[in-house]
Design a protein around this motif. Structure first.
Motif, PDB file in Angstrom:
ATOM      1  N   SER A 103      59.433 -67.339 -17.592  1.00 20.81           N
ATOM      2  CA  SER A 103      60.360 -68.193 -18.326  1.00 20.81           C
ATOM      3  C   SER A 103      59.596 -68.774 -19.502  1.00 20.81           C
ATOM      4  O   SER A 103      58.514 -69.333 -19.331  1.00 20.81           O
ATOM      5  N   ILE A 161      60.850 -77.090 -19.972  1.00 23.11           N
ATOM      6  CA  ILE A 161      61.208 -76.193 -18.891  1.00 23.11           C
ATOM      7  C   ILE A 161      62.019 -76.927 -17.833  1.00 23.11           C
ATOM      8  O   ILE A 161      61.709 -78.068 -17.455  1.00 23.11           O
ATOM      9  N   SER A 162      63.069 -76.288 -17.375  1.00 22.57           N
ATOM     10  CA  SER A 162      63.969 -76.913 -16.401  1.00 22.57           C
ATOM     11  C   SER A 162      63.447 -76.728 -14.978  1.00 22.57           C
ATOM     12  O   SER A 162      62.615 -75.857 -14.708  1.00 22.57           O
ATOM     13  N   ASP A 184      64.295 -73.135 -13.815  1.00 19.97           N
ATOM     14  CA  ASP A 184      63.412 -72.080 -14.309  1.00 19.97           C
ATOM     15  C   ASP A 184      62.037 -72.170 -13.661  1.00 19.97           C
ATOM     16  O   ASP A 184      61.429 -71.156 -13.305  1.00 19.97           O
ATOM     17  N   TRP A 185      61.517 -73.388 -13.533  1.00 18.59           N
ATOM     18  CA  TRP A 185      60.220 -73.563 -12.873  1.00 18.59           C
ATOM     19  C   TRP A 185      60.272 -73.036 -11.441  1.00 18.59           C
ATOM     20  O   TRP A 185      59.401 -72.280 -11.012  1.00 18.59           O
ATOM     21  N   PHE A 198      62.331 -70.880 -10.103  1.00 14.28           N
ATOM     22  CA  PHE A 198      62.520 -69.429 -10.035  1.00 14.28           C
ATOM     23  C   PHE A 198      61.202 -68.690 -10.231  1.00 14.28           C
ATOM     24  O   PHE A 198      60.850 -67.797  -9.453  1.00 14.28           O
ATOM     25  N   VAL A 199      60.446 -69.074 -11.265  1.00 15.65           N
ATOM     26  CA  VAL A 199      59.192 -68.382 -11.557  1.00 15.65           C
ATOM     27  C   VAL A 199      58.194 -68.555 -10.416  1.00 15.65           C
ATOM     28  O   VAL A 199      57.583 -67.591  -9.958  1.00 15.65           O
ATOM     29  N   TYR A 239      54.720 -69.876 -15.469  1.00  9.63           N
ATOM     30  CA  TYR A 239      54.014 -68.613 -15.244  1.00  9.63           C
ATOM     31  C   TYR A 239      52.523 -68.853 -15.081  1.00  9.63           C
ATOM     32  O   TYR A 239      51.887 -68.316 -14.165  1.00  9.63           O
TER      33      TYR A 239
END
Length: 255
Positions: A101, A108-109, A112-113, A115-116, A158
């Motif tokens: 992301s 960063i949401s 998203d955090w 998920f990664v 990431y």
């Protein structure tokens, strides 16, 4: 005169490559197959699994067409059980699944955090927990990144996940020894079908990377395979808890 040594080969071994239907994972799967291993390359896409399996069979490998999702332990267990049933066991596991992301630290949401890190870090944990008990004198190879140790803009999740992968690799190596060796590879900038446009010759990003890299270029994904073959082979029988950097010297160059 002869000198006995252990060759660098994965011939006759049985490997599972999670995230093995694209990018670096797919190159490793094909490399293992060309070395004489039987290989299961798995991902969430049945279409990609089937396409990759066809190539693996063309390279002489036995394989199993099975999908998995590293966020779902049950699907990983299905891959493990089918591999053991159809190939007779598991000697090598490569965790090459990926998620990314692009957003700043401030922007960063949570979604998203989460998920990664769920895919790239927790996924490595789940892969290890699932497969390690089924392995005898096996080798786990996790795919990390230079982002684990170098500052890269707009990749906080990431970078954190890959840093965690390297720390987890060392922890798992200690706990799973001596039966299972656990190592990681940290690739530098590697051209894959997914990022070919980003790293295309003539782009500003490609020029900056080439200028800083002592070898003067980005890597082809096949150039990561040798490190994976070594770490998975019996030639690396005294190697565990290590992170092997394959980056053309990028990390050593300050300017």
């Amino acid at each position: 005169m002869t000198y006995d040594h252990t060759p660098v080969t994965v011939a006759d071994k049985r490997a599972v490559v999670v995230g093995g239907t694209s990018g670096i994972g797919q190159a490793i799967a094909y490399g293992f197959a060309s070395e004489g291993a039987d290989v299961v390359a798995t991902s969430r896409s049945q279409e990609k699994v089937d396409e990759t399996a066809e190539t693996l069979r063309d390279l002489g490998a036995d394989t199993v067409n099975v999908t998995c999702d590293v966020t779902d332990p049950d699907s990983l267990e299905r891959v493990r059980d089918r591999t053991v049933e159809e190939l007779g066991g598991v000697d090598i596991v490569v965790a090459s699944q990926g998620a990314i992301s692009r957003a700043s630290v401030q922007d960063i949401s949570d979604a998203d955090w989460d998920f990664v890190t769920d895919v790239a870090l927790d996924g490595v944990r789940r892969v290890t927990q699932c497969f390690a008990p089924a392995m005898e004198e096996g080798s786990i190879v996790n795919i990390s990144s230079l982002a684990a140790s170098l500052s890269m803009a707009n990749l906080p999740a990431y970078s954190a996940a890959k840093g965690g992968v390297e720390a987890f690799t060392r922890a798992a190596a200690k706990e799973l020894s001596p039966d299972v060796r656990v190592n990681a590879i940290a690739p530098g900038f590697v051209i894959t079908p997914q990022n070919a446009d980003t790293y295309a010759e003539g782009t500003e990003k490609r020029e900056r990377i080439d200028e800083r890299t002592p070898l003067g270029r980005v890597a082809e994904r096949e150039e990561i395979v040798g490190a994976a073959v070594y770490l998975a082979s019996d030639a690396a029988s005294y190697v565990t808890g290590e992170v092997v950097t394959v980056d053309g010297g990028f990390a050593t160059s300050a300017f």
